[in-house]
Design a protein around this motif. Structure first.
Motif, PDB file in Angstrom:
ATOM      1  N   LYS A  54    -108.609  30.344  -8.925  1.00 26.95           N
ATOM      2  CA  LYS A  54    -109.732  29.419  -8.802  1.00 26.95           C
ATOM      3  C   LYS A  54    -109.328  28.137  -8.082  1.00 26.95           C
ATOM      4  N   ASN A  55    -108.075  27.690  -8.273  1.00 26.73           N
ATOM      5  CA  ASN A  55    -107.598  26.482  -7.599  1.00 26.73           C
ATOM      6  C   ASN A  55    -107.060  26.763  -6.202  1.00 26.73           C
ATOM      7  N   SER A  56    -107.188  28.008  -5.760  1.00 25.80           N
ATOM      8  CA  SER A  56    -106.781  28.388  -4.403  1.00 25.80           C
ATOM      9  C   SER A  56    -107.972  28.914  -3.604  1.00 25.80           C
ATOM     10  N   ASN A  57    -109.178  28.513  -4.028  1.00 23.21           N
ATOM     11  CA  ASN A  57    -110.415  28.923  -3.349  1.00 23.21           C
ATOM     12  C   ASN A  57    -110.588  30.434  -3.334  1.00 23.21           C
ATOM     13  N   ALA A  58    -110.200  31.086  -4.409  1.00 23.83           N
ATOM     14  CA  ALA A  58    -110.382  32.533  -4.567  1.00 23.83           C
ATOM     15  C   ALA A  58    -111.051  32.773  -5.915  1.00 23.83           C
ATOM     16  N   LYS A  59    -111.455  34.011  -6.151  1.00 21.63           N
ATOM     17  CA  LYS A  59    -112.179  34.353  -7.370  1.00 21.63           C
ATOM     18  C   LYS A  59    -111.398  35.369  -8.189  1.00 21.63           C
ATOM     19  N   PHE A  60    -111.446  35.187  -9.486  1.00 20.01           N
ATOM     20  CA  PHE A  60    -110.900  36.198 -10.395  1.00 20.01           C
ATOM     21  C   PHE A  60    -111.971  37.278 -10.545  1.00 20.01           C
ATOM     22  N   PRO A  61    -111.652  38.531 -10.204  1.00 17.62           N
ATOM     23  CA  PRO A  61    -112.692  39.564 -10.189  1.00 17.62           C
ATOM     24  C   PRO A  61    -113.290  39.824 -11.567  1.00 17.62           C
ATOM     25  N   SER A 159     -94.759  28.106  -0.661  1.00 16.91           N
ATOM     26  CA  SER A 159     -94.868  27.115  -1.737  1.00 16.91           C
ATOM     27  C   SER A 159     -96.163  27.234  -2.530  1.00 16.91           C
ATOM     28  N   HIS A 160     -97.173  27.941  -1.960  1.00 15.59           N
ATOM     29  CA  HIS A 160     -98.483  27.985  -2.605  1.00 15.59           C
ATOM     30  C   HIS A 160     -99.130  29.341  -2.371  1.00 15.59           C
ATOM     31  N   LEU A 161     -99.988  29.720  -3.287  1.00  9.93           N
ATOM     32  CA  LEU A 161    -100.697  30.998  -3.182  1.00  9.93           C
ATOM     33  C   LEU A 161    -101.528  31.071  -1.910  1.00  9.93           C
ATOM     34  N   THR A 162    -102.115  29.953  -1.466  1.00  9.75           N
ATOM     35  CA  THR A 162    -102.937  29.970  -0.252  1.00  9.75           C
ATOM     36  C   THR A 162    -102.108  30.352   0.975  1.00  9.75           C
ATOM     37  N   GLU A 163    -100.817  29.958   0.995  1.00  9.81           N
ATOM     38  CA  GLU A 163     -99.946  30.323   2.117  1.00  9.81           C
ATOM     39  C   GLU A 163     -99.701  31.831   2.135  1.00  9.81           C
ATOM     40  N   VAL A 164     -99.539  32.412   0.969  1.00  4.21           N
ATOM     41  CA  VAL A 164     -99.357  33.869   0.883  1.00  4.21           C
ATOM     42  C   VAL A 164    -100.606  34.582   1.388  1.00  4.21           C
ATOM     43  N   MET A 165    -101.778  34.091   1.015  1.00  2.00           N
ATOM     44  CA  MET A 165    -103.038  34.694   1.455  1.00  2.00           C
ATOM     45  C   MET A 165    -103.175  34.601   2.971  1.00  2.00           C
TER      46      MET A 165
END
Length: 514
Positions: A54-61, A159-165
């Motif tokens: 949620k804090n990475s602009n994504a949704k928990f399904p 360093s962050h989940l958004t970078e992995v995405m």
């Protein structure tokens, strides 16, 4: 809908590939199931993952989500599963479109804001990824240098989940991490402040420690407080040969699994020196626990384990060390698994000659009696002493030696002689697995390598008969004499080499206390 991502889990100092499988059934009441023998840290991952998404602009399904960690019969522990589970959730819910997952190992712990935190055991996991022909390894930024040491894989540190995405969507925006292993080893020894040139006097002890370093032998120093036992023990790593790349990888794997590798460090390039307190427990010294972890004897692998004030250690702790010292490894068996940790070490121990700290002196009525000294020394079992090759008597340093302005021989000079002796041993044991120095020879091998002439054999026979030495002590004398010969560059063992080796068995001699 089904999605799979690769991650890994450590077993001992090795790793096992784990598949994160997620099946999502849309509709109905949202439910989340995690199966596959997860421990408490893994079971709690869902809350961390939901907040991080949620804090990475994504949704928990939503819907019914089943997460399986395969193989299902292998216990899973630690927080390295956070990131692979999160990526699998993104893939199964269609929030990312990528073809990289089939060739990528993903590891990392998630903070609630989506940042990636370092995890333990990354080096053995990266090695396992290479064995399984995976092309990419994704790790937290702090673990990046550690994983990048392994050749044949591309390591991406984020360093962050958004970078992995972003990388999963478009790999061109990130380059694989590169480390210079040769540069790491070139810095080996830089900034060392310990040196044998600081040691005043004690020439006989320094000679014995040089012999020990040249052959990888175990040592015990016996002497009164203030005679320099600890000082010299702490300088022993400065005269040992530098770590090879294979030894550095072995050592780093242990520190990585234990979570004791300094942040940002890729390799352990200096020989370990471990000095546990005498109150250490059996498990902390040898390893174990409900979830097996390496102990001090394994943390010192390829280095030095220093036990100061040896008689103060619990006898049970010392006794469980006997087999690891002999075999060079620790085997720990539990109901669900059996693991093995390497423990090829140099054991260096020190002790006072008596409870009062001084040698027996008939002229000192307040000193310890021979009976008190013998009772004090009996805290160490005979079989334990048999596994120590060199027994060294350390005397107090005189005022003239302490006040002398001349420095002793520097560590660099001693180390060079040690390296030359080790080269001879490397050539001698070439092609023999798990034998790198004289101390590691088996009994059969020592009888073959340490051939004695008649004069040397007669001298050793007389010593064995008069001192009542055990068969293990006999083998120790042969190995030490071979090392002394190697230091001199001699191809054959002579009576001089045997005589010096016998002098290093002082605790076996009758009347040595007087």
């Amino acid at each position: 809908m089904l999605s799979r991502v690769y991650c890994a889990s450590t077993i001992g100092v090795d790793a096992r590939l784990i598949e994160v499988e997620i099946h999502m059934s849309p509709g109905g009441m949202p439910k989340y199931f995690l199966v596959g023998l997860p421990d408490r840290a893994v079971s709690e991952s869902s809350d961390r993952i939901e907040a991080a998404l949620k804090n990475s602009n994504a949704k928990f399904p939503g819907g019914r989500v089943t997460v399986n960690l395969a193989p299902a019969d292998l216990p899973k522990e630690g927080s390295a599963f956070d990131l692979p589970i999160a990526v699998t959730l993104l893939d199964v819910s269609g929030q990312i479109q990528t073809n990289k997952l089939k060739e990528t190992l993903i590891l990392g712990e998630l903070a609630l804001d989506g940042k990636l935190r370092a995890v333990k055991g990354v080096l053995p996991m990266a090695v396992e990824a290479r064995k399984k022909d995976l092309q990419n390894v994704v790790v937290p930024a702090e673990n990046g240098p550690e994983a990048a040491v392994v050749d044949g894989i591309d390591v991406y540190a984020f360093s962050h989940l958004t970078e992995v995405m972003e990388w999963l969507k478009d790999g061109n925006t990130h380059m694989p991490l590169d480390v210079d292993v040769k540069k790491m080893f070139s810095r080996n020894g830089e900034g060392e402040i310990l040196d044998f040139s600081d040691v005043r006097g004690q020439q006989n002890v320094k000679r014995a420690l040089e012999v020990a370093a040249a052959g990888g032998h175990n040592v015990i120093m016996v002497g009164p407080p203030g005679s320099g036992k600890t000082m010299m023990a702490r300088r022993l790593p400065t005269i040992l040969p530098p770590l090879t790349l294979d030894e550095a990888l072995e050592t780093t794997k242990i520190h990585s699994v234990a979570g004791l590798l300094p942040g940002g460090e890729a390799l352990v390039t200096q020989r370990p020196f471990r000095s546990p307190h005498h109150t250490v427990s059996d498990v902390a010294l040898v390893g174990g626990g409900s979830i097996p972890m390496p102990g001090e004897i394994s943390m010192a692998h390829n280095g030095v384990l220093f036990l100061d004030e040896l008689p103060e250690f619990k006898r049970s702790a010392l006794e469980v060390m006997r087999q690891p010292l002999e075999d060079g490894s620790v085997s720990i068996s539990r109901a669900r698994m059996s693991v093995s940790y390497p423990s090829r070490i140099m054991l260096v121990a020190s002790m006072n000659p008596s409870p009062t700290g001084d040698w027996y002196d008939p002229a000192d009525p307040g000193g310890a009696s021979p009976a008190q000294m013998q009772r004090y020394l009996s805290k160490i079992s005979g079989p334990m002493l048999d596994r120590i090759d060199l027994h060294i008597e350390v005397q107090k340093v005189s005022y003239e030696e302490l006040s002398s302005k001349s420095k002793g021989e520097p560590s660099a000079s001693i180390r060079q002689r040690v390296i030359e002796a080790r080269k001879v041993q490397t050539h001698r044991f070439e092609g023999i697995e798990s034998v790198y120095c004289n101390a590691q020879m088996s009994t059969k091998m020592s009888r073959k390598v340490c051939v004695l002439d008649d004069a040397s054999a007669q001298m050793l026979k007389k010593a064995i008969t008069s001192l009542g030495l055990s068969a293990r002590a006999y083998d120790r004398i042969l190995k030490v004499s071979r090392t002394i010969a190697d230091l001199e560059g001699a191809s054959d063992i002579t009576p001089n080499h045997i005589a010096e080796a016998i002098q290093y068995r002082s605790l076996d001699r009758e009347g040595w206390l007087g």
